[in-house]
Design an enzyme around this catalytic site. Structure first.
Site: not given
Ligand SMILES: C[S@@+](CC[C@H](N)C(=O)[O-])C[C@H]1O[C@@H](n2cnc3c(N)ncnc32)[C@H](O)[C@@H]1O
Length: 347
Positions: A101
């Site tokens: 986000c």
């Molecule tokens: C808002 S957080 C989600 C957290 C999750 N709902 C939780 O309860 O912990 C978004 C996550 O997406 C991961 N992320 C970002 N880019 C990504 C990618 N290209 N592929 C996989 N994961 C990714 C980040 O590392 C982060 O942990």
């Protein structure tokens, strides 16, 4: 059997909530795969869930945007891309995705869908187009609703609709769902148009709770969490340069946890507590920050979850980031209970 995919899994806030609700309701389910790019989140996740037979990919773009051309946001229905996704990601019925986000939130750069991280929505769209799961729940910050004159949210909702889904959203605050933390988030949920189930549901029932931060704060902690005199001055200072903001500590309902809380923001943006509040002392002797365990409690995780992460070698710094990024488990539970009550996941 409902098969679930945990995209942008973080530490698995969606999964903790889903496992609890689905088990309690005797729903036959299985997590078939997950994706998370951050290696410390992966450690916490693996310490808490048995992922042995599950599909895993660190960077989802390795599958969804494996060719540069696929990064084009108008290209999420591309046939080759779709074939590639279907070849790699096992079929599933329900998608969870708290998508990154930064590009939507006030603190980020606000480039919205044109930012690489914002554009991750189109990787979700590509997956929905290819796998065609029956249901999805996406999470993001409230700001996603207003940014760019509402163009972003309109693009998102229109895209989901074009992909064959009935969609709606909930705007929820964690403090209404059994945890003492203000945390406003948007949950976009949807199901395939041909399914005979209701959309446009009222918000999940608010959980009346008398729980405050007093109930989750530890009476005794390692002294390293107590603020030094030098740092106290900065942290307690009110806003500067004409931007006066009152630095309040000892809040009964905590401020929103942030991914960057490890850096210790000033008191008007962060959570600090004194011995007066925690122990009921008359005189103020110290002020301290939250511990990672308390931060996870504020997100509705059980202590054992954090213990397992520590045992796997995850540091305090990483745990603060993970708690700040996570979805509040109790909010997920409330949404799933509402959906189940409305016959979701049964067809
Ligand atoms: C808002 S957080 C989600 C957290 C999750 N709902 C939780 O309860 O912990 C978004 C996550 O997406 C991961 N992320 C970002 N880019 C990504 C990618 N290209 N592929 C996989 N994961 C990714 C980040 O590392 C982060 O942990």
């Amino acid at each position: 059997m409902i098969k679930v995919f945990d995209l942008f899994a973080g530490v698995g806030g969606f999964r903790v909530g889903a496992e609890k609700v689905f088990k309690k309701n005797k729903l036959d389910f299985e997590f078939t795969g997950w994706s998370e790019i951050d290696k410390y989140c992966q450690l916490t996740y693996k310490a808490n869930f048995n992922t042995n037979n599950e599909f895993f990919i660190d960077d989802i773009k390795k599958i969804t945007s494996y060719k540069k051309v696929d990064c084009n946001i108008n290209n999420f229905t591309n046939k080759n891309r779709s074939t590639h996704i279907k070849k790699h990601i096992p079929k599933f019925d329900l998608l969870f995705a708290g998508f990154p986000c930064q590009s939507f939130s006030k603190m980020g750069n606000q480039n919205s869908l044109n930012d690489d991280r914002g554009a991750l929505f189109f990787d979700i769209a590509a997956i929905l187009h290819s796998i065609k799961p029956k249901y999805f729940i996406l999470e993001n910050v409230n700001r996603i609703l207003t940014i760019d004159n509402k163009k972003t949210i309109m693009t998102i909702m229109n895209t989901l609709e074009k992909l064959g889904y009935k969609t709606d959203l909930f705007k929820l605050d964690s403090k209404d769902y059994g945890v003492p933390q203000t945390r406003r988030r948007v949950f976009i949920y949807g199901c395939k148009k041909e399914l005979d189930i209701k959309i446009g549901l009222p918000n999940p029932k608010i959980i009346k709770s008398t729980k405050t931060t007093k109930n989750i704060l530890l009476k005794e902690v390692n002294p390293k969490y107590i603020l030094s005199k030098q740092i106290l001055k900065t942290i307690l200072s009110h806003g500067t340069g004409g931007y006066y903001q009152k630095s309040e500590i000892d809040l009964e309902i905590a401020r929103p946890l942030t991914k960057t809380m490890v850096k210790m923001h000033r008191a008007h943006q962060d959570n600090y507590y004194s011995n007066k509040f925690i122990l009921g002392d008359k005189k103020q002797k110290w002020i301290r920050r939250l511990t990672p365990l308390e931060a996870f409690r504020l997100q509705g995780f059980k202590d054992n979850f954090v213990k397992k992460a520590y045992n796997a070698g995850v540091s305090d710094t990483q745990l603060y980031m993970q708690a700040g990024n996570a979805v509040t488990v109790k909010v997920v539970e409330s949404i799933l209970i509402l959906l189940l009550d409305n016959n979701w996941f049964l067809k």
